[in-house]
Scaffold this active site. Structure first.
Site, PDB file in Angstrom:
ATOM      1  N   ASN A 160       0.875  -1.323  -0.015  1.00 49.93           N
ATOM      2  CA  ASN A 160      -0.120   0.117  -0.011  1.00 49.93           C
ATOM      3  C   ASN A 160       0.899   1.274   0.019  1.00 49.93           C
ATOM      4  O   ASN A 160       1.774   1.188   0.806  1.00 49.93           O
ATOM      5  CB  ASN A 160      -0.938  -0.071   1.284  1.00 49.93           C
ATOM      6  N   GLU A 208      -7.150   4.881   0.405  1.00 46.33           N
ATOM      7  CA  GLU A 208      -7.043   6.270   1.214  1.00 46.33           C
ATOM      8  C   GLU A 208      -7.720   7.505   0.215  1.00 46.33           C
ATOM      9  O   GLU A 208      -7.113   8.474   0.560  1.00 46.33           O
ATOM     10  CB  GLU A 208      -5.914   6.398   1.758  1.00 46.33           C
TER      11      GLU A 208
HETATM   12  O1  G3I Z   1      -3.722   9.683  19.861  1.00 46.74           O
HETATM   13  C1  G3I Z   1      -3.098  11.155  20.059  1.00 46.74           C
HETATM   14  C2  G3I Z   1      -4.025  11.828  20.992  1.00 46.74           C
HETATM   15  O2  G3I Z   1      -3.804  10.995  22.220  1.00 46.74           O
HETATM   16  C3  G3I Z   1      -3.560  13.268  21.083  1.00 46.74           C
HETATM   17  O3  G3I Z   1      -4.467  13.999  22.005  1.00 46.74           O
HETATM   18  C4  G3I Z   1      -3.482  14.215  19.835  1.00 46.74           C
HETATM   19  C5  G3I Z   1      -3.178  15.456  20.016  1.00 46.74           C
HETATM   20  O4  G3I Z   1      -2.875  15.919  18.669  1.00 46.74           O
HETATM   21  O5  G3I Z   1      -2.673  13.412  18.900  1.00 46.74           O
HETATM   22  C6  G3I Z   1      -3.161  11.871  18.805  1.00 46.74           C
HETATM   23  O6  G3I Z   1      -2.653  11.259  17.701  1.00 46.74           O
HETATM   24  C7  G3I Z   1      -2.709  11.878  16.346  1.00 46.74           C
HETATM   25  C8  G3I Z   1      -3.639  10.568  15.579  1.00 46.74           C
HETATM   26  O7  G3I Z   1      -3.549  11.060  14.171  1.00 46.74           O
HETATM   27  C9  G3I Z   1      -4.924  10.489  16.330  1.00 46.74           C
HETATM   28  O8  G3I Z   1      -5.526  11.674  15.988  1.00 46.74           O
HETATM   29  C10 G3I Z   1      -1.306  11.926  15.866  1.00 46.74           C
HETATM   30  O9  G3I Z   1      -0.580  12.722  16.582  1.00 46.74           O
HETATM   31  C11 G3I Z   1      -1.331  12.055  14.605  1.00 46.74           C
HETATM   32  O10 G3I Z   1      -0.010  12.207  13.833  1.00 46.74           O
HETATM   33  C12 G3I Z   1      -2.049  11.025  13.880  1.00 46.74           C
HETATM   34  O11 G3I Z   1      -2.097  11.381  12.316  1.00 46.74           O
HETATM   35  C13 G3I Z   1      -2.495  10.122  11.618  1.00 46.74           C
HETATM   36  C14 G3I Z   1      -1.495   9.981  10.649  1.00 46.74           C
HETATM   37  O12 G3I Z   1      -1.833   9.211   9.639  1.00 46.74           O
HETATM   38  C15 G3I Z   1       0.032   9.775  11.113  1.00 46.74           C
HETATM   39  O13 G3I Z   1       0.749   9.667  10.337  1.00 46.74           O
HETATM   40  C16 G3I Z   1      -3.799  10.733  10.701  1.00 46.74           C
HETATM   41  O14 G3I Z   1      -4.876  10.752  11.727  1.00 46.74           O
HETATM   42  C17 G3I Z   1      -3.993   9.543   9.415  1.00 46.74           C
HETATM   43  O15 G3I Z   1      -5.143  10.232   8.927  1.00 46.74           O
HETATM   44  C18 G3I Z   1      -2.902   9.590   8.878  1.00 46.74           C
HETATM   45  O16 G3I Z   1      -3.267   8.348   7.889  1.00 46.74           O
HETATM   46  C19 G3I Z   1      -2.226   7.999   6.969  1.00 46.74           C
HETATM   47  C20 G3I Z   1      -2.284   6.515   6.682  1.00 46.74           C
HETATM   48  O17 G3I Z   1      -2.045   5.897   7.855  1.00 46.74           O
HETATM   49  C21 G3I Z   1      -1.325   6.320   5.868  1.00 46.74           C
HETATM   50  N1  G3I Z   1      -1.274   6.698   4.555  1.00 46.74           N
HETATM   51  C22 G3I Z   1      -1.177   8.285   4.880  1.00 46.74           C
HETATM   52  C23 G3I Z   1      -2.338   8.912   5.597  1.00 46.74           C
HETATM   53  C24 G3I Z   1      -2.353  10.081   5.713  1.00 46.74           C
HETATM   54  O18 G3I Z   1      -1.279  10.700   6.205  1.00 46.74           O
END
Ligand code: G3I
Length: 353
Positions: free
Chosen positions: A205, A270
């Site tokens: 992926n 995605e």
């Molecule tokens: O879980 C913590 C929470 O405890 C805290 O309060 C909050 C504060 O900002 O952060 C939370 O974690 C965040 C998590 O999303 C849940 O919201 C992380 O910081 C944040 O980095 C994380 O981002 C995710 C990202 O992947 C990480 O790389 C995005 O939601 C998610 O949409 C994104 O998804 C990725 C796929 O897995 C792979 N392909 C790309 C895609 C988009 O980047």
């Protein structure tokens, strides 16, 4: 297989059914939901699910159930979430999603087992300070994959086993996996996942692999080689994070077709289409053609089994937090109102394969 299409009167009676006693309709209630149309097109239409929103927002919960016949955990199946402390697991979010899906007749995509991002701190710091050596790391990866895949055995139809391992130029990403274990970690990951759930379809992926380019060709060459060696890699997942300011990728169908020719499934995993804010009618119309373009490529390819959007309302999209000044990337606005992209996806599904 020929699929039954709901005749116009059927749609009409659905309209009447969704009209409440007050006679007031919600914006979308007069139309068959996406999942009904997708069923007829023999396609899984999916969304990434934000578990905090699912718990707190009843509109989000209702709409997630109504529109989609497939769900993917946006974050709660990732390693940092499921094993925050070494040997201590937290399956609460993942279990909740699997339960939600089961109760609503939705299939579950698993995301993701081997990635360079969202690794638990104990793992990255252990590797960095040398307390976890290569042999131990290999054992840790094996245990992670086996434990997670076994837990959801029979409940996940597609697993993103190996995520985002190539750079744009087609070279392997210099992750801790490559540095410590060498390229064989990829084949190992698929073998371990297959042993844990032989029926799940196992996917590579990545993003920026919609069309034919150096990165998607690196995946093609890898998949071809692995399959020739008997490694159980059965699917190629195209993430589909597009942006209207960069143009629509070239030859998407041709790209899917070459993986199909290897005997593999394909999927859009995605999909979202961002734009530079503010949005306007012209940008929204362009966005709609991008969603439709990817969907049509999938519908035009027998081996393309699922089309998943990475969130379906701008209320919970990851995009603005990562790309400053960009957003409006999903099918519905922040109030769950349908955008042209939603209509385009509906029409594409209704047209079928
Ligand atoms: O879980 C913590 C929470 O405890 C805290 O309060 C909050 C504060 O900002 O952060 C939370 O974690 C965040 C998590 O999303 C849940 O919201 C992380 O910081 C944040 O980095 C994380 O981002 C995710 C990202 O992947 C990480 O790389 C995005 O939601 C998610 O949409 C994104 O998804 C990725 C796929 O897995 C792979 N392909 C790309 C895609 C988009 O980047």
């Amino acid at each position: 297989m020929k699929h039954f299409r709901m005749p116009f009167v059927g749609l009409l009676s659905a309209t009447l059914l969704f009209t409440g006693v007050s006679g007031v309709q919600t914006a979308s209630a007069h139309e068959a939901p996406l999942r009904t149309l997708a069923d007829r097109a023999d396609l899984r239409i999916g969304t990434a699910v934000d578990m905090a929103a699912l718990a707190d927002d009843s509109t989000y919960r209702r709409r997630t159930a109504r529109e989609f016949n497939s769900v993917t955990a946006e974050n709660v199946m990732k390693w940092e979430v499921v094993e925050p402390t070494r040997g201590t697991y937290d399956w609460s979010g993942a279990d909740a999603l699997v339960r939600f899906a089961r109760d609503r007749g939705q299939a579950v995509r698993g995301h993701t087992l081997v990635w360079h991002s969202q690794l638990p701190g104990w793992l990255t710091s252990g590797v960095a300070d040398g307390t976890i050596d290569a042999a131990e790391l290999r054992g840790i990866l094996r245990k992670h994959i086996s434990t997670e895949v076994k837990r959801y055995k029979g409940k996940i139809y597609q697993w993103d086993v190996v995520n985002e391992v190539f750079e744009e130029d087609g070279s392997l990403r210099n992750s801790i996996w490559l540095q410590k274990l060498g390229p064989s970690y990829i084949a190992d990951a698929f073998r371990w996942a297959h042993a844990a759930d032989p029926k799940a379809k196992l996917f590579l992926n990545d993003y920026n692999v919609e069309g034919i380019n150096a990165k998607s060709t690196a995946y093609y060459d890898l998949a071809k080689r692995l399959r020739a060696e008997g490694v159980p890699v059965q699917g190629f997942g195209v993430q589909g994070h597009l942006a209207i300011q960069y143009g629509f990728p070239g030859n998407v169908e041709g790209n899917l077709a070459r993986f199909a020719a290897l005997g593999m499934q394909t999927a859009f995993t995605e999909v979202d289409v961002r734009m530079i804010l503010p949005s306007d009618p012209e940008k929204s119309a362009k966005q709609a053609t991008y969603f439709r373009g990817l969907l049509d490529a999938c519908l035009g390819t027998r081996s393309c089994k699922s089309f998943t959007v990475w969130g379906y309302t701008d209320k919970y999209s990851w995009v603005p937090g990562v790309f400053a000044g960009q957003g409006a990337a999903t099918l519905l606005d922040e109030e769950f109102g349908a955008k042209p992209a939603y209509a385009a996806v509906r029409e594409g599904l209704a047209a079928g394969r």
